[in-house]
Design a protein around this motif. Structure first.
Motif, PDB file in Angstrom:
ATOM      1  N   ARG A 557      68.078  61.557  47.658  1.00  0.00           N
ATOM      2  CA  ARG A 557      67.151  62.637  47.307  1.00  0.00           C
ATOM      3  C   ARG A 557      66.580  63.160  48.621  1.00  0.00           C
ATOM      4  N   VAL A 558      67.018  64.336  49.018  1.00  0.00           N
ATOM      5  CA  VAL A 558      66.751  64.841  50.362  1.00  0.00           C
ATOM      6  C   VAL A 558      65.901  66.099  50.291  1.00  0.00           C
ATOM      7  N   ALA A 559      64.948  66.190  51.209  1.00  0.00           N
ATOM      8  CA  ALA A 559      64.123  67.398  51.350  1.00  0.00           C
ATOM      9  C   ALA A 559      63.960  67.716  52.829  1.00  0.00           C
ATOM     10  N   ILE A 560      63.691  68.984  53.093  1.00  0.00           N
ATOM     11  CA  ILE A 560      63.475  69.449  54.471  1.00  0.00           C
ATOM     12  C   ILE A 560      61.997  69.732  54.655  1.00  0.00           C
ATOM     13  N   ASP A 561      61.414  69.147  55.681  1.00  0.00           N
ATOM     14  CA  ASP A 561      59.987  69.339  55.971  1.00  0.00           C
ATOM     15  C   ASP A 561      59.832  70.542  56.905  1.00  0.00           C
ATOM     16  N   GLY A 562      59.460  71.694  56.306  1.00  0.00           N
ATOM     17  CA  GLY A 562      59.316  72.914  57.107  1.00  0.00           C
ATOM     18  C   GLY A 562      57.955  73.072  57.744  1.00  0.00           C
ATOM     19  N   ARG A 563      57.138  72.036  57.679  1.00  0.00           N
ATOM     20  CA  ARG A 563      55.774  72.146  58.232  1.00  0.00           C
ATOM     21  C   ARG A 563      55.739  71.927  59.737  1.00  0.00           C
ATOM     22  N   VAL A 564      56.781  71.354  60.311  1.00  0.00           N
ATOM     23  CA  VAL A 564      56.731  70.974  61.736  1.00  0.00           C
ATOM     24  C   VAL A 564      57.937  71.541  62.481  1.00  0.00           C
ATOM     25  N   GLN A 721      72.378  51.347  45.072  1.00  0.00           N
ATOM     26  CA  GLN A 721      71.447  51.640  46.162  1.00  0.00           C
ATOM     27  C   GLN A 721      71.115  53.124  46.174  1.00  0.00           C
ATOM     28  N   SER A 722      69.918  53.457  46.657  1.00  0.00           N
ATOM     29  CA  SER A 722      69.502  54.862  46.734  1.00  0.00           C
ATOM     30  C   SER A 722      68.532  55.026  47.888  1.00  0.00           C
ATOM     31  N   ALA A 723      68.292  56.285  48.257  1.00  0.00           N
ATOM     32  CA  ALA A 723      67.390  56.544  49.383  1.00  0.00           C
ATOM     33  C   ALA A 723      66.739  57.913  49.218  1.00  0.00           C
ATOM     34  N   ARG A 724      65.452  57.947  49.563  1.00  0.00           N
ATOM     35  CA  ARG A 724      64.720  59.212  49.650  1.00  0.00           C
ATOM     36  C   ARG A 724      64.666  59.573  51.133  1.00  0.00           C
ATOM     37  N   VAL A 725      65.048  60.807  51.476  1.00  0.00           N
ATOM     38  CA  VAL A 725      65.175  61.205  52.879  1.00  0.00           C
ATOM     39  C   VAL A 725      64.391  62.489  53.127  1.00  0.00           C
ATOM     40  N   LEU A 726      63.603  62.472  54.196  1.00  0.00           N
ATOM     41  CA  LEU A 726      62.875  63.663  54.629  1.00  0.00           C
ATOM     42  C   LEU A 726      63.414  64.091  55.990  1.00  0.00           C
ATOM     43  N   LEU A 727      63.967  65.303  56.027  1.00  0.00           N
ATOM     44  CA  LEU A 727      64.437  65.876  57.302  1.00  0.00           C
ATOM     45  C   LEU A 727      63.267  66.640  57.902  1.00  0.00           C
ATOM     46  N   HIS A 728      62.649  66.017  58.894  1.00  0.00           N
ATOM     47  CA  HIS A 728      61.319  66.405  59.370  1.00  0.00           C
ATOM     48  C   HIS A 728      61.410  67.407  60.525  1.00  0.00           C
ATOM     49  N   CYS A 729      61.771  68.647  60.206  1.00  0.00           N
ATOM     50  CA  CYS A 729      61.770  69.743  61.183  1.00  0.00           C
ATOM     51  C   CYS A 729      62.255  70.990  60.469  1.00  0.00           C
ATOM     52  N   PHE A 732      66.068  72.205  60.262  1.00  0.00           N
ATOM     53  CA  PHE A 732      67.031  71.732  59.264  1.00  0.00           C
ATOM     54  C   PHE A 732      67.259  72.766  58.154  1.00  0.00           C
ATOM     55  N   GLY A 733      66.313  73.692  57.976  1.00  0.00           N
ATOM     56  CA  GLY A 733      66.451  74.706  56.936  1.00  0.00           C
ATOM     57  C   GLY A 733      67.354  75.854  57.331  1.00  0.00           C
ATOM     58  N   ALA A 734      67.645  76.006  58.636  1.00  0.00           N
ATOM     59  CA  ALA A 734      68.524  77.087  59.081  1.00  0.00           C
ATOM     60  C   ALA A 734      69.952  76.824  58.614  1.00  0.00           C
ATOM     61  N   GLU A 735      70.678  77.886  58.342  1.00  0.00           N
ATOM     62  CA  GLU A 735      72.019  77.758  57.766  1.00  0.00           C
ATOM     63  C   GLU A 735      72.953  76.953  58.662  1.00  0.00           C
ATOM     64  N   THR A 736      72.825  77.110  59.976  1.00  0.00           N
ATOM     65  CA  THR A 736      73.704  76.373  60.901  1.00  0.00           C
ATOM     66  C   THR A 736      73.539  74.866  60.726  1.00  0.00           C
ATOM     67  N   TYR A 737      72.311  74.420  60.533  1.00  0.00           N
ATOM     68  CA  TYR A 737      72.040  72.992  60.369  1.00  0.00           C
ATOM     69  C   TYR A 737      72.382  72.527  58.960  1.00  0.00           C
ATOM     70  N   ARG A 738      72.053  73.334  57.959  1.00  0.00           N
ATOM     71  CA  ARG A 738      72.390  72.973  56.572  1.00  0.00           C
ATOM     72  C   ARG A 738      73.910  72.781  56.424  1.00  0.00           C
ATOM     73  N   GLU A 749      65.645  70.931  49.101  1.00  0.00           N
ATOM     74  CA  GLU A 749      64.557  71.905  49.025  1.00  0.00           C
ATOM     75  C   GLU A 749      63.747  71.857  50.317  1.00  0.00           C
ATOM     76  N   VAL A 750      63.093  72.978  50.642  1.00  0.00           N
ATOM     77  CA  VAL A 750      62.279  73.071  51.850  1.00  0.00           C
ATOM     78  C   VAL A 750      60.808  72.945  51.453  1.00  0.00           C
ATOM     79  N   LEU A 751      60.120  71.986  52.065  1.00  0.00           N
ATOM     80  CA  LEU A 751      58.697  71.768  51.805  1.00  0.00           C
ATOM     81  C   LEU A 751      57.906  72.581  52.825  1.00  0.00           C
ATOM     82  N   VAL A 752      57.199  73.585  52.369  1.00  0.00           N
ATOM     83  CA  VAL A 752      56.595  74.553  53.297  1.00  0.00           C
ATOM     84  C   VAL A 752      55.138  74.245  53.621  1.00  0.00           C
TER      85      VAL A 752
END
Length: 763
Positions: A557-564, A721-729, A732-738, A749-752
C-alpha cells in the motif's frame, strides 16, 4: 585449452602445454610489463639475427600430435627463430627473466621448466618432418635489466619431460571426463519441501528456453531466483550441455547465500563448488615467494584440490592449511577453482582486466563450455564501468615510490613515480583536464611503458600497494591513447586524476556472449530493452522469462508524500517534517524502516528526532557490517515503535534478505539520485548525443529509482506478508519517477497536506 571428452581430444597451444600445472602454479600469469619486455627483446634479437643474413626464419608455425592415456593432444604454436640447413634444424626460444644472468644451467632448468617444455614441443614437431637429419634446440635467456644473454641447449631428458607433461595433461583431461560422468548422475533435488506452484512453473520455463544462449530471468525478491537458477544450471551440467557453472555476484555478502542454496541441491561430495573470495582475504604473513619452494611444500603436505572440494573446504580451512604447509592460500584456492564444477565469485573475476587472468589462465578453462549466472544483473553496468576505470592520487603514488625504494627496486622506476606524483600534486579539482595536462599525463604513461620493458619489476617481491600502483601505471598508457567519447578524464579532487568509463556496454556484451549459456537475474529490470542495451546486447537476442508472484500484487500500500522536497538544496528546510512523519508512523505502526540516500542525511534527521522526541527509539545502520553483524543489528533494533535509519543501496536495501516479514512500514526519503558531478553529467551528455528522449532520466532517475525498487522489494518476500510504504518527496509524483516505479506498487495517491497524510495513516 579445449577438452573434447567425447572425442578424447585436447586442442591447445604450445605455451598452454608447457605452462600447464594443476598444482600451486595453476593459472600463473605474466604481468603486462614482462610481456612488453619480452616482445621488445624478441624484436631486438630478430633484427640482430636478420642482419647476419644466415637463413633464419621467424615466428614459424609448428604443429604436432601426442598420444597419452588414450587421449590425443593436438598442439600448435610458433617458434621464435628457426633455421634449416641440409636437413639440420636449429630452433631458438627467446625468454626474458629477472634476477641476473648468467646462472648455472641446472638452476635455470629447475626454475623455468616451462620454457624448455615449449622448446621441446617445437623440436619434437621438427623431428617428425620428412628428411630431417638432426634437431637442436636452445632457450635464449635475456635479462632485460642489462641485456645479458645466456643460451642453454635442450638436453637428452627433454623428450622424456615432454611425454611426462603430455601424460599430466591427459590425466587432467581424464579427470574432467570423469567429472562430466559424475555430473550426469547428479541428483535432481528440490530445495524446498513444498515449493510454490509459480516457482515450479518458472523452472519449467527456464528449461524450455534453454535453446537461447542469452536469457533474462525477472522475478521479485523473495521469489527464489537463486535456487531456481542454480537448479536450472545444474540441469545444464547434468545433461552435458555445459561443463562448469559460474555464478557471479556484485556483493561478497551474497556469495555465502548462494553456497547455502547450492548445498540444498547437492552435497559437497556430489558437486564440487568453491567460493572465490578476494586475494587480499587469503594473505598470510611469512609465505614463501619462490615457486620451487612452494612446489616442494605443496608436495610434502600432500595437497589435493579435489579432496578439499569434496570436504567443502571454505576460506578458513584453506588459510589454516596454507599456514601449516607454508603454501600461499591463494594458490590453493586457484587450484580448487580449476577443478570445481561450480565457481561462485565477484563480477570482477569475469570483467576486470586486472583480475580476469586469475581464472582465464587456469588449466582447462574454456568459457564456451560454461553456464554463467549473473546475480543482480541490474548492477552489472555500473560495476563493470568502475572496474574498467583508473584513478591515481599524488600521495598514494609517492608512498608507492618510497616503498619501491625500500624494496631496492630500479632507481628509474622510483624517479618516474616521483615525477608522476609531482604532476598529480599540481592538478586542481576540475570537471575536465586541460589538454596540455592530458598530453603530459600521456608522456608519463609512455615513460612507464618504456620502463616496463627496460627495467621490469618483480611484482612478487614488492609490497602490495607498490605493486598495485606500478601495475596501474602501465594501464594508463593504453587507456589515455585510445580515449574516446566513452571516457572522462577529470580531477574529482585536487592532486587526483581519474579516467572513468562512462559505459561498459561493449565489454559486458562481449564477455556474456563468450559463454555457452548466460542467465541474467534481476528483480528490477527497468523499461523493456533497457538492461539489454546497458549490457551491450540486442534486446531481441535476450530472451526474457518473467516469473509470476500473485501473492505480491496486493501486498503493498503505497502513497507519495507531496508535503516535502528532499532535493539537496532544500532538504534541510524539511528535516522537522521528516522527523515528525517518522515519529507518527512509529507511534501508529512501528517499527519503521526509513531509507535515506546517505549517512549524512540519516544522521541529520536522527538528530532532529532525538531533539524533538527524546524517548524515540532510533537506530542507524552501522557502516561496514558483515551479514552476521547486520542480523544482530536488526535483532537488537527491531522493537515496537522503533525507527531504523537505513541506507538505500546498502546491505539492508539490497543483497541481504533480513527485512521480509519483520518490517510492516517503510519510508523512502527521496529517490536516491546519484550525486550531480562531472562523471554523471558526462553520462547525461553521452545519452543526449545518442539521441535519448530523456537523458536526465537515464543518467539520474533510473539508477536512483532502481535502488528504491530494490529496497522496497525486500519488505515482502513470501505469501501473507505486506507493507505500507510512504515515498517521502514530491518528486515521486512526477511522471518520470512514477514510470520508474515497479508496477506492483500500483498508482500511488499523492498526500498533499497533513490532513491527507493522517487520513492515509488511519486507514
Amino acid at each position: 585449452m579445449r577438452i573434447d571428452t567425447k572425442a578424447w581430444r585436447i586442442d591447445l597451444s604450445a605455451q598452454s602445454f608447457a605452462t600447464f600445472r594443476p598444482g600451486p602454479a595453476a593459472g600463473a600469469s605474466v604481468p603486462a610489463w614482462r610481456a612488453e619486455a619480452g616482445r621488445q627483446w624478441h624484436e631486438t634479437l630478430r633484427q640482430q639475427t636478420e642482419s647476419a643474413n644466415d637463413g633464419w626464419q621467424f615466428e614459424v608455425g609448428v604443429a604436432c600430435e601426442l598420444k597419452s592415456l588414450g587421449w590425443t593432444l593436438a598442439i600448435a604454436g610458433r617458434a621464435d627463430q628457426w633455421r634449416e640447413t641440409n636437413g639440420n634444424i636449429l630452433i631458438r626460444e627467446i625468454k626474458t627473466v629477472l634476477g641476473g644472468l648468467p646462472r648455472a644451467p641446472d638452476k635455470l632448468r629447475e626454475r623455468y621448466p616451462h620454457h624448455f617444455l615449449q622448446l621441446a614441443v617445437y623440436c619434437h614437431a621438427a623431428r617428425i618432418r620428412p628428411e630431417v637429419k638432426s634437431v637442436i634446440g636452445e632457450v635464449v635467456f635475456v635479462d632485460p635489466a642489462d641485456g645479458t644473454i645466456q643460451a642453454i641447449a635442450l638436453d637428452e631428458m627433454a623428450e622424456q619431460a615432454l611425454l611426462s607433461q603430455a601424460e599430466a595433461i591427459a590425466a587432467h583431461a581424464e579427470n574432467r571426463r570423469e567429472s562430466h560422468a559424475r555430473l550426469l548422475a547428479l541428483p535432481d533435488r528440490l530445495p524446498f519441501a513444498d515449493p510454490r506452484p509459480e516457482w515450479l512453473t518458472a523452472g519449467e520455463e527456464l528449461e524450455a528456453s534453454t535453446g537461447n544462449p542469452l536469457r533474462l530471468f525477472v522475478a521479485p525478491t523473495g521469489f527464489g531466483k537463486t535456487s531456481s537458477s542454480l537448479r536450472h544450471g545444474l540441469s545444464l551440467l547434468r545433461s552435458g550441455r555445459a561443463g562448469k557453472l559460474m555464478y557471479v555476484t556484485g556483493k561478497g555478502t551474497g556469495q555465502l547465500q548462494v553456497i547455502t542454496e547450492l548445498r540444498r541441491l547437492a552435497t559437497a561430495k556430489e558437486l564440487r563448488a568453491v567460493v572465490l573470495r578476494p586475494r587480499s582475504e587469503h594473505e598470510l604473513e611469512g609465505m614463501p615467494n619462490d615457486p620451487t619452494d612452494i612446489r616442494r611444500n605443496w608436495s610434502k603436505a600432500g595437497i589435493i584440490p579435489s579432496k578439499l572440494l569434496e570436504q567443502g573446504a571454505d576460506l578458513g580451512l584453506v588459510r589454516q592449511l596454507g599456514r601449516m604447509a607454508k603454501v600461499p592460500p591463494w594458490l590453493i584456492t586457484k587450484a580448487m577453482v580449476a577443478e570445481a564444477d561450480v565457481v561462485i565469485c565477484d563480477y570482477n573475476y569475469l570483467f576486470s582486466p586486472a583480475q580476469r587472468p586469475a581464472l582465464e589462465l587456469l588449466p582447462g578453462w574454456f568459457e564456451s563450455d560454461h553456464v554463467l549466472i549473473v546475480d543482480e544483473a541490474h548492477n552489472l553496468p555500473e560495476r563493470v564501468a568502475e572496474c574498467l576505470s583508473l584513478s591515481a592520487n599524488a600521495a598514494g603514488v609517492e608512498d608507492a615510490a618510497n616503498e619501491l625504494a625500500s624494496a631496492q627496486a630500479p632507481r628509474q622506476w622510483i624517479d618516474a613515480l616521483l615525477a608522476w606524483s609531482a604532476f598529480l600534486q599540481r592538478l586542481p579539482k576540475a570537471d575536465t583536464v586541460d589538454p596540455d595536462d592530458r598530453l603530459e599525463a600521456i608522456g608519463h604513461a609512455d615513460r612507464f611503458i618504456v620502463l616496463a620493458a627496460e627495467h621490469p619489476l618483480d611484482i612478487d617481491t614488492l609490497p602490495e600497494r607498490a605493486a598495485r600502483v606500478a601495475m596501474n601505471t602501465v594501464l594508463w598508457q593504453a587507456r589515455l591513447e585510445s580515449m574516446d567519447a566513452g571516457w572522462l578524464l577529470w580531477s574529482p579532487e585536487a592532486s587526483t586524476l581519474n579516467l572513468d568509463c562512462l559505459t561498459a556496454a561493449k565489454t559486458i556484451g562481449e564477455r556474456l556472449q563468450q559463454q555457452a549459456h548466460t542467465l541474467l537475474l534481476t528483480g528490477t529490470p527497468g523499461p523493456r530493452g533497457a538492461l539489454a542495451a546497458d549490457c551491450g546486447l540486442e534486446p531481441e537476442n535476450l530472451v526474457r522469462i518473467d516469473a509470476l508472484a500473485p501473492w505480491r500484487h496486493e501486498a503493498y500500500r503505497v502513497a507519495i508524500d507531496g508535503r516535502v522536497d528532499t532535493r539537496y538544496k532544500t532538504r534541510e528546510q524539511h528535516h522537522a517534517k521528516t522527523a515528525e512523519t517518522l515519529a507518527q508512523l512509529a507511534e501508529a505502526e512501528g517499527p519503521v524502516a526509513a531509507f535515506f540516500p546517505s549517512y549524512k542525511y540519516a544522521e541529520s534527521v536522527a538528530a532532529v528526532l532525538k531533539a524533538t522526541n527524546p524517548r524515540a527509539l532510533i537506530a542507524t545502520q552501522p557502516r561496514g557490517l558483515r551479514p552476521d553483524g547486520m542480523s544482530r543489528f536488526l535483532d537488537q533494533s527491531l522493537q515496537p515503535g522503533s525507527i531504523l535509519c537505513l541506507i538505500v543501496g546498502g546491505a539492508l536495501g539490497e543483497g541481504i534478505d533480513l527485512l521480509g516479514g519483520r518490517i510492516g512500514t517503510a519510508v523512502v526519503i527521496g529517490p536516491a539520485l546519484p550525486e550531480v558531478n562531472a562523471l554523471q553529467e558526462a553520462r547525461r551528455k553521452m545519452f543526449e548525443q545518442a539521441g535519448a528522449e530523456d537523458p536526465f532520466a537515464l543518467a539520474y532517475v533510473r539508477p536512483g529509482m532502481r535502488k528504491v525498487n530494490q529496497a522496497l522489494g525486500r519488505l515482502v518476500r513470501a505469501p501473507g506478508q505486506s507493507a505500507r510504504v510512504l515515498l517521502h518527496c514530491r518528486r515521486f509524483g512526477a511522471e518520470t519517477y512514477r514510470a520508474a516505479l515497479s508496477p506492483e506498487y500500483g498508482d500511488p495517491e499523492v498526500l498533499v497536506d497533513d490532513e491527507s497524510f493522517l487520513s492515509w495513516l488511519r486507514s
